[in-house]
Design a protein around this motif. Structure first.
Motif, PDB file in Angstrom:
ATOM      1  N   LEU A 117     -12.503 -10.939   3.772  1.00  0.00           N
ATOM      2  CA  LEU A 117     -12.861  -9.757   4.551  1.00  0.00           C
ATOM      3  C   LEU A 117     -12.264  -8.499   3.917  1.00  0.00           C
ATOM      4  CD1 LEU A 117     -14.407  -9.101   7.139  1.00  0.00           C
ATOM      5  CD2 LEU A 117     -12.225  -9.100   8.334  1.00  0.00           C
ATOM      6  N   MET A 118     -11.023  -8.608   3.445  1.00  0.00           N
ATOM      7  CA  MET A 118     -10.388  -7.443   2.814  1.00  0.00           C
ATOM      8  C   MET A 118     -11.104  -7.074   1.519  1.00  0.00           C
ATOM      9  SD  MET A 118      -6.297  -7.993   3.361  1.00  0.00           S
ATOM     10  CE  MET A 118      -6.143  -9.726   3.004  1.00  0.00           C
ATOM     11  N   VAL A 119     -11.574  -8.102   0.800  1.00  0.00           N
ATOM     12  CA  VAL A 119     -12.256  -7.829  -0.470  1.00  0.00           C
ATOM     13  C   VAL A 119     -13.641  -7.250  -0.215  1.00  0.00           C
ATOM     14  CG1 VAL A 119     -13.262  -8.919  -2.510  1.00  0.00           C
ATOM     15  CG2 VAL A 119     -10.988  -9.599  -1.732  1.00  0.00           C
ATOM     16  N   GLU A 120     -14.356  -7.806   0.779  1.00  0.00           N
ATOM     17  CA  GLU A 120     -15.757  -7.424   0.959  1.00  0.00           C
ATOM     18  C   GLU A 120     -15.955  -6.262   1.915  1.00  0.00           C
ATOM     19  OE1 GLU A 120     -18.552 -10.671   1.342  1.00  0.00           O
ATOM     20  OE2 GLU A 120     -17.044 -12.051   0.568  1.00  0.00           O
ATOM     21  N   ALA A 121     -15.000  -6.049   2.811  1.00  0.00           N
ATOM     22  CA  ALA A 121     -15.187  -4.956   3.759  1.00  0.00           C
ATOM     23  C   ALA A 121     -13.920  -4.137   3.927  1.00  0.00           C
ATOM     24  CB  ALA A 121     -15.646  -5.515   5.113  1.00  0.00           C
ATOM     25  N   PRO A 122     -13.342  -3.674   2.796  1.00  0.00           N
ATOM     26  CA  PRO A 122     -12.080  -2.923   2.925  1.00  0.00           C
ATOM     27  C   PRO A 122     -12.256  -1.659   3.764  1.00  0.00           C
ATOM     28  CG  PRO A 122     -12.973  -2.703   0.703  1.00  0.00           C
ATOM     29  CD  PRO A 122     -13.801  -3.734   1.395  1.00  0.00           C
ATOM     30  N   ALA A 123     -13.449  -1.059   3.684  1.00  0.00           N
ATOM     31  CA  ALA A 123     -13.650   0.186   4.424  1.00  0.00           C
ATOM     32  C   ALA A 123     -13.625  -0.064   5.928  1.00  0.00           C
ATOM     33  CB  ALA A 123     -14.969   0.825   4.011  1.00  0.00           C
ATOM     34  N   ALA A 124     -14.191  -1.197   6.352  1.00  0.00           N
ATOM     35  CA  ALA A 124     -14.163  -1.516   7.780  1.00  0.00           C
ATOM     36  C   ALA A 124     -12.727  -1.716   8.242  1.00  0.00           C
ATOM     37  CB  ALA A 124     -14.992  -2.771   8.052  1.00  0.00           C
ATOM     38  N   VAL A 125     -11.941  -2.406   7.405  1.00  0.00           N
ATOM     39  CA  VAL A 125     -10.541  -2.655   7.766  1.00  0.00           C
ATOM     40  C   VAL A 125      -9.795  -1.329   7.909  1.00  0.00           C
ATOM     41  CG1 VAL A 125      -8.372  -3.644   6.951  1.00  0.00           C
ATOM     42  CG2 VAL A 125     -10.494  -4.935   6.702  1.00  0.00           C
ATOM     43  N   VAL A 126      -9.984  -0.447   6.925  1.00  0.00           N
ATOM     44  CA  VAL A 126      -9.243   0.816   6.957  1.00  0.00           C
ATOM     45  C   VAL A 126      -9.737   1.698   8.105  1.00  0.00           C
ATOM     46  CG1 VAL A 126      -8.772   2.915   5.662  1.00  0.00           C
ATOM     47  CG2 VAL A 126      -8.635   0.696   4.529  1.00  0.00           C
ATOM     48  N   THR A 127     -11.031   1.674   8.381  1.00  0.00           N
ATOM     49  CA  THR A 127     -11.534   2.460   9.502  1.00  0.00           C
ATOM     50  C   THR A 127     -10.928   1.959  10.818  1.00  0.00           C
ATOM     51  OG1 THR A 127     -13.590   2.693   8.285  1.00  0.00           O
ATOM     52  CG2 THR A 127     -13.628   3.302  10.605  1.00  0.00           C
ATOM     53  N   GLY A 128     -10.877   0.645  10.951  1.00  0.00           N
ATOM     54  CA  GLY A 128     -10.258   0.074  12.148  1.00  0.00           C
ATOM     55  C   GLY A 128      -8.802   0.481  12.267  1.00  0.00           C
ATOM     56  N   LEU A 129      -8.136   0.519  11.127  1.00  0.00           N
ATOM     57  CA  LEU A 129      -6.740   0.938  11.116  1.00  0.00           C
ATOM     58  C   LEU A 129      -6.596   2.370  11.634  1.00  0.00           C
ATOM     59  CD1 LEU A 129      -4.035   0.452   8.591  1.00  0.00           C
ATOM     60  CD2 LEU A 129      -5.002   2.703   8.556  1.00  0.00           C
ATOM     61  N   LEU A 130      -7.470   3.263  11.166  1.00  0.00           N
ATOM     62  CA  LEU A 130      -7.377   4.660  11.607  1.00  0.00           C
ATOM     63  C   LEU A 130      -7.619   4.769  13.121  1.00  0.00           C
ATOM     64  CD1 LEU A 130      -9.263   6.455   8.726  1.00  0.00           C
ATOM     65  CD2 LEU A 130      -6.805   6.371   9.138  1.00  0.00           C
ATOM     66  N   LEU A 131      -8.610   3.998  13.604  1.00  0.00           N
ATOM     67  CA  LEU A 131      -8.913   4.044  15.033  1.00  0.00           C
ATOM     68  C   LEU A 131      -7.725   3.526  15.850  1.00  0.00           C
ATOM     69  CD1 LEU A 131     -12.559   2.701  14.829  1.00  0.00           C
ATOM     70  CD2 LEU A 131     -11.891   4.987  15.607  1.00  0.00           C
ATOM     71  N   ALA A 132      -7.165   2.421  15.403  1.00  0.00           N
ATOM     72  CA  ALA A 132      -6.032   1.845  16.129  1.00  0.00           C
ATOM     73  C   ALA A 132      -4.857   2.811  16.123  1.00  0.00           C
ATOM     74  CB  ALA A 132      -5.632   0.515  15.502  1.00  0.00           C
ATOM     75  N   GLN A 133      -4.651   3.429  14.958  1.00  0.00           N
ATOM     76  CA  GLN A 133      -3.555   4.375  14.823  1.00  0.00           C
ATOM     77  C   GLN A 133      -3.751   5.534  15.809  1.00  0.00           C
ATOM     78  OE1 GLN A 133      -3.457   5.390  10.741  1.00  0.00           O
ATOM     79  NE2 GLN A 133      -1.427   6.312  10.884  1.00  0.00           N
ATOM     80  N   LYS A 134      -4.987   5.986  15.899  1.00  0.00           N
ATOM     81  CA  LYS A 134      -5.279   7.098  16.810  1.00  0.00           C
ATOM     82  C   LYS A 134      -5.026   6.689  18.258  1.00  0.00           C
ATOM     83  CE  LYS A 134      -8.317  10.885  17.412  1.00  0.00           C
ATOM     84  NZ  LYS A 134      -9.569  11.516  17.038  1.00  0.00           N
ATOM     85  N   ALA A 135      -5.449   5.460  18.596  1.00  0.00           N
ATOM     86  CA  ALA A 135      -5.264   4.991  19.970  1.00  0.00           C
ATOM     87  C   ALA A 135      -3.791   4.886  20.315  1.00  0.00           C
ATOM     88  CB  ALA A 135      -5.943   3.638  20.151  1.00  0.00           C
ATOM     89  N   ILE A 136      -3.005   4.391  19.369  1.00  0.00           N
ATOM     90  CA  ILE A 136      -1.576   4.207  19.636  1.00  0.00           C
ATOM     91  C   ILE A 136      -0.840   5.539  19.529  1.00  0.00           C
ATOM     92  CG2 ILE A 136       0.509   3.016  18.863  1.00  0.00           C
ATOM     93  CD1 ILE A 136      -1.440   0.990  17.516  1.00  0.00           C
ATOM     94  N   GLY A 137      -1.363   6.423  18.694  1.00  0.00           N
ATOM     95  CA  GLY A 137      -0.701   7.698  18.495  1.00  0.00           C
ATOM     96  C   GLY A 137       0.487   7.582  17.572  1.00  0.00           C
ATOM     97  N   CYS A 138       0.378   6.740  16.542  1.00  0.00           N
ATOM     98  CA  CYS A 138       1.518   6.652  15.629  1.00  0.00           C
ATOM     99  C   CYS A 138       1.179   7.327  14.311  1.00  0.00           C
ATOM    100  CB  CYS A 138       1.958   5.210  15.444  1.00  0.00           C
ATOM    101  SG  CYS A 138       0.707   4.137  14.785  1.00  0.00           S
ATOM    102  N   GLU A 139       2.229   7.785  13.656  1.00  0.00           N
ATOM    103  CA  GLU A 139       2.115   8.589  12.449  1.00  0.00           C
ATOM    104  C   GLU A 139       1.672   7.789  11.244  1.00  0.00           C
ATOM    105  OE1 GLU A 139       3.180  11.808  10.735  1.00  0.00           O
ATOM    106  OE2 GLU A 139       1.907  12.108  12.504  1.00  0.00           O
TER     107      GLU A 139
END
Ligand code: SF4
Ligand code: SF4
Lengths: 468, 340
Positions: A203-225
Motif C-alpha cells: 500500500l505504501m509503495v502503490e498509494a503513497p499519496a493516499a497514505v500521506v493525504t490521510g496523514l494530513l487529514l488525521a493531523q488536522k483532526a487531532i490538531g498536532c503540529e
C-alpha cells in the motif's frame, strides 16, 4: 546491545532495546502488486471487528444492500464502538454466529451477492477496480484544507474506520483532541514487523499519496503540529515512495519519514515510540500520555478515501503469503470474504501446508476452519509448512534468562509464566503481567520451548475476569 | 444460504493443525542443542585431560559418566517420570565433575561423588532447572569433605607412574614457588583432570560463547573479579611476591570455572545485570579464598556461595518494565495493543 543493534545505530536507524530477528521472508509477496479479488458469491461481515461494543444489525433479512450500505449501527450506549458496512452488493441473509480470525466469536451479517452477470459489467469485466476507486488516482493536498476537524472525524466515524493494524480501536476516537493531554505528534506506523506480511508495504509503495493525504487529514483532526512516518529499513521502495509524496507537500519539514531498524516487534507502539522519539509510554497508560497518536498506514489511507472520496471501510489489502501457499499475493478484498476464498485466489494451499495463520507467524492465530471471515484488522494470512514449524521438545525451564534478554517491554516472562502456572496472580502482577503485549519474542527464543505467551495470556484473562 | 458452505472442501486436502503463537522458533532454540554445544565445547578440555593424565583421566571420566547416567535413569524410574537423559545435561554434570577431580582419586570416591552430584545436587531438587547449586560442584564439595587427603593429592602430568607434586597454586601458596606462565598456558602442570590447559579450555569456552550456550557476561564478570584482586595483590605485596593476574587466571580452576561452571544457566541469575554481579562475585570470592583462606584454590566454594545468593541477586535485579511498574492505583486496564 547486539551486533545488529550496533550496526543499526551506526546507520542512524531508530531502534528500541531487546527484541528478536526472525527471518522476515517478505520476498515471497513483497513484489506482487496488489490485485483485486473478484467479488465473491457471498461475504459474512462480523458485527464485532473492533475494540469495544459490537455493532447492532439494522438490515432485516432479504433487504438489498450496495457496497458501503450501513448494516451495523454503532452501539450508542457504549463509549467505544464502530459501524460496519456491506462489502458486497446483494441481499442480506439472517444473522449467523461466526468465529473471528482471532478466535473470538461474533454475530455476523451474511450477504449473498447478486448474480455473477450483474456483479460485473462490460467496462470492468473483472468487477469494479476498487483499488483505483479507494486509493488510486491523484490526491489533491489542497482538498484537505476545506475540511474542519469535526467533519473529518464525522466522515471517519461514518465510514466505520478502526485501526487496521490489528488492535481495532475505532479511529474517530483516536482523532478526538483531548484537552488534558494534547497531542504534539502523529506517528504513522508503517513498520509491518511481522514476518511474511506485505500488505502495508504494498500500500505504501502503490498509494503513497493516499497514505500521506490521510496523514494530513488525521493531523488536522487531532490538531498536532508534527507528523512522522516510521518504516522499517527492509522496505526501501516504500520509504522512497513516501519520501516522494512527503516532498510534494512542501511543509517545511513538519512531516518526516523515519527509517527504523528491521527488528521484531518494531511495529508495537510501545517499541516504536521509544525508538522514534526516545519517550517511554507509561505502563498501563497510552501513547497520548506522551503526546503521541499512533495510526497504521493502512488506516491513514482509509481515512483519505473516506473523507475525500466518501468510501466506507469495506475493503482492505491483505497479504496471503508463506511457503504453504502456491502463489503468494497481495489482494484487495471485501471485508467478510472467507479465508478459503482468499487462499483459493492464490492458487490454494501447497501439499505440505500444515498451519494457516490469520496474521503473521509471531502474533497471528492458527485457524483450522477456513470459513472464518476476513476482518478489518486482518492484515495477512500466513500459511506455513511442517518445515518452518520444526519444533523441539519441551523441557523444564533451564532459567537461562533468554526470555528476559529479548522481552521488548523488559519483563521477566519466565517469572510471570511460573506464577500463572501456580495460580499466583498477585505475584504475576508484581512482575507486571498486564504490561505484556503478547509479542511472542520470549517464546520464540526459549530453548525449553515453554509456551510462555499462552501462560501469560491465560493469566491476563484470569486477572481481567477477577477485576470485572 | 448457509455461510458454512463458503468453505469449499476440495481446495484444501491438507490436514490443518492449530497451535498458539508464536508459530516460529528461533533457530537452535532447544535445551538439547544448548547442552550438546557445551559437550562440544568440552572436547578440547577432555583432549587435554587425556593427553596429560592418560588412563587416569579416562578412568575418572568414564566412571563419573556411567554412575551419573545410571543415577539419573534410576531416579527418573523411581519417580515414575519419563527419562530425562535425552537432554544431555547429566553428561555435562558428570564430565565437569570428573574434570575437577585429581587424576589419582580412587574410583570409588569418584563414583560416590558422581552419585551425590546427580542425586543430591540435581534430582533431589526436582531435576533439570530446579537445582539451586551447580551439581558438579555439589559432588566435588562432598568429596572434599569426605576425602580431604585424596582430594589434595596431585600427580605430575605425562607420567605413567604417578609421583606426587604440588599444584601451581599450592606451590605458590605454601612454598612460595611461582610456576612460569607458558607452562600454565599449555597445561603441563599438576592439577585436576581437566583444569590444567589454559589454552584449550579457552578454545572450548569461546565455542560456548559464540554458540550462545554460555553468556559471556558471566565469564567476563568472573575473570574481571579475579584480575582486579590479583592486580591489587600485586600492588600490595610487590610483583615478586605475588602470582600476578595472568598466572592467577591461568592456574587452577579459574578458566574452567569461568567458561563452564559459572555459565550454567540453571544456577546463575536471570537478568543480564544479575549475571554481571554473579560473575564478579564469584571472581572476587575465588581470589579472597585463594589469598586469605586455608585453601590454595577457591573456585568451588566461590561458585557454591554465588549459587546460594543467586535468588537474592534475582530479586535485586528484577528488570523494571519499559514505562515503569504498573500503576496500580490508576484503575485503568493496561492497554493490550500489539505490533501493527
Ligand atoms: S527462555 Fe525459557 S528456559 Fe530460558 S529462562 Fe526463559 S522460560 Fe526459562
Ligand atoms: S513477556 Fe509479553 S511482551 Fe515480553 S516478550 Fe513475552 S510476549 Fe512479548
Amino acid at each position: 546491545m547486539s551486533i545488529a543493534d550496533c550496526l543499526a545505530w551506526l546507520r542512524g536507524e531508530a531502534s528500541f532495546a531487546r527484541g528478536v530477528h526472525p527471518p522476515t521472508r517478505k520476498s515471497l509477496a513483497a513484489d506482487q502488486p496488489i490485485e483485486i479479488l473478484p467479488p465473491p458469491a457471498m461475504v459474512t461481515v462480523p458485527l464485532q471487528q473492533h475494540a469495544g461494543a459490537a455493532a447492532r444489525a439494522i438490515c432485516p433479512p432479504r433487504s438489498r444492500v450496495e457496497v458501503g450500505s450501513l448494516i451495523g449501527q454503532e452501539d450508542e450506549s457504549a463509549a467505544v464502538s464502530a459501524r460496519v458496512h456491506a462489502s458486497l452488493a446483494g441481499r442480506v441473509q439472517p444473522l449467523v454466529g461466526v468465529t473471528l480470525p482471532n478466535g473470538r466469536h461474533s454475530l455476523a451479517v451474511p450477504i449473498a451477492g447478486d448474480e455473477v452477470h450483474s456483479r460485473t459489467n462490460a467496462a470492468e469485466p473483472q468487477g469494479i477496480d476498487w483499488f483505483a476507486r479507494l486509493y488510486g488516482g491523484s490526491w489533491h493536498v489542497e482538498d484537505q484544507q476545506r475540511y474542519f476537524p469535526r467533519d473529518i472525524r464525522a466522515a471517519v466515524q461514518q465510514a466505520g474506520i478502526v485501526g487496521l493494524g490489528g488492535a481495532g480501536f475505532p479511529t474517530h476516537l483516536k482523532l478526538l483532541p483531548q484537552a488534558t493531554r494534547p497531542a504534539h505528534t502523529l506517528l504513522l506506523n508503517g513498520c509491518e514487523c511481522e514476518p511474511y506480511l506485505t500488505a502495508d508495504q504494498r500500500l505504501m509503495v502503490e498509494a503513497p499519496a493516499a497514505v500521506v493525504t490521510g496523514l494530513l487529514l488525521a493531523q488536522k483532526a487531532i490538531g498536532c503540529e508534527r507528523a512522522v512516518i516510521a518504516v522499517e529499513e527492509n522496505k526501501p521502495e516504500a520509504i522512497a515512495a513516501l519520501r516522494g509524496a512527503v516532498e510534494q507537500l512542501d511543509d517545511q519539514g513538519r512531516t518526516t519519514v523515519r527509517v527504523c531498524q528491521t527488528k521484531y516487534p518494531m511495529g508495537g507502539e510501545r517499541q516504536l515510540i521509544p525508538a522514534v522519539f526516545g519517550l517511554e509510554v507509561p505502563t498501563g497508560g497510552y501513547p497520548l500520555d506522551v503526546g503521541i497518536v499512533v495510526l497504521n498506514v493502512a488506516t491513514a489511507a482509509a481515512i483519505a478515501s473516506a473523507v475525500l472520496r466518501g468510501h466506507k471501510l469495506t475493503h482492505r489489502v491483505v497479504s496471503i503469503s508463506g511457503e504453504g501457499i502456491r502463489e503468494p499475493k497481495n489482494l484487495l478484498a471485501p471485508i467478510g470474504t472467507a479465508l478459503s476464498e482468499l487462499i483459493a485466489a492464490c492458487g490454494g494451499l501447497a501439499d505440505d501446508a500444515c498451519r494457516v495463520i490469520a496474521g503473521g507467524p509471531m502474533m497471528g492465530f492458527a485457524v483450522t476452519d477456513l470459513s472464518v471471515p476476513l476482518t478489518k484488522g486482518t492484515g495477512g494470512i500466513t500459511v506455513l509448512t511442517r518445515r518452518q514449524l520444526a519444533a523441539s521438545e519441551q523441557t523444564a525451564c533451564i532459567r537461562c534468562g533468554r526470555c528476559l534478554d529479548v522481552c521488548p517491554l523488559g519483563l521477566a516472562p519466565t517469572r510471570i509464566a511460573h506464577a500463572v502456572r501456580h495460580g499466583q496472580l498477585e505475584l504475576a502482577d508484581q512482575y507486571d503481567m498486564m504490561a505484556c503485549c503478547d509479542c511472542g519474542c520470549c517464546a520464540y527464543v526459549c530453548p525449553a520451548q515453554i509456551p510462555l505467551v499462552q501462560y501469560i495470556r491465560q493469566g491476563k484473562a484470569q486477572r481481567l475476569r477477577r477485576t470485572d | 444460504m448457509d455461510p458454512s458452505n463458503v468453505e469449499s472442501g476440495e481446495h484444501f486436502p491438507t490436514a490443518l493443525e492449530t497451535a498458539a503463537g508464536p508459530h516460529l522458533l528461533a533457530p537452535g532454540a532447544s535445551t538439547r542443542r544448548m547442552m550438546l554445544d557445551v559437550l562440544i565445547g568440552l572436547v578440547p578440555v577432555l583432549a587435554a585431560a587425556l593427553w596429560y593424565f592418560r588412563l587416569a583421566a579416562a578412568a575418572q571420566l568414564l566412571v563419573a559418566l556411567a554412575v551419573a547416567l545410571a543415577t539419573e535413569w534410576v531416579i527418573c524410574r523411581l519417580r515414575g517420570r519419563a527419562s530425562s537423559l535425552s537432554d544431555a545435561s547429566v553428561c555435562i554434570t558428570a564430565l565437569l565433575l570428573a574434570c575437577s577431580l585429581p587424576p589419582q582419586l580412587p574410583l570409588a570416591a569418584t563414583a560416590l561423588g558422581s552419585f551425590v552430584a546427580v542425586a543430591l545436587g540435581k534430582m533431589a531438587f526436582g531435576g533439570l532447572g530446579q537445582n539451586l547449586f551447580n551439581p558438579a560442584m555439589v559432588g566435588r564439595a562432598f568429596l572434599m569433605i569426605c576425602f580431604p587427603a585424596s582430594m589434595t593429592q596431585w600427580t605430575e602430568p605425562l607420567t605413567v607412574h604417578a609421583t606426587t607434586q604440588a599444584t601451581p597454586l599450592a606451590a605458590a601458596r605454601f612454598a612460595g614457588e611461582f610456576i612460569e606462565l607458558p607452562r600454565l598456558l599449555v597445561g603441563n602442570v599438576a592439577g585436576c583432570v581437566g583444569e590444567t590447559s589454559a589454552i584449550l579450555i579457552t578454545l572450548g569456552g569461546l565455542w560456548l560463547i559464540v554458540r550462545r550456550a554460555a553468556d559471556w557476561r558471566l565469564t567476563a564478570g568472573m575473570l574481571a573479579g579475579v584480575v582486579v584482586v590479583a592486580v591489587v595483590e600485586e600492588v600490595v605485596r610487590g610483583a615478586d611476591q605475588s602470582l600476578g593476574w595472568a598466572r592467577h587466571v591461568s592456574a587452577g580452576a579459574v578458566l574452567l570455572g569461568a567458561f563452564f561452571i559459572v555459565t550454567d544457566p540453571v544456577t546463575s541469575p536471570l537478568s543480564k545485570s544479575g549475571r554481571w554481579l554473579f560473575g564478579i562475585l564469584v571472581g572476587l570470592l575465588t581470589m579472597i579464598i585463594r589469598l586469605l583462606a586455608g585453601y590454595p584454590e577457591g573456585v568451588m566454594f566461590a561458585v557454591l556461595v554465588g549459587n546460594a545468593v543467586t535468588p537474592l541477586l534475582n530479586r535485586w535485579t528484577t528488570p523494571v518494565p519499559v514505562g515503569g511498574h504498573t500503576r496500580r492505583a490508576a484503575g485503568r486496564k493496561p492497554a493490550d495493543t500489539g505490533p501493527g
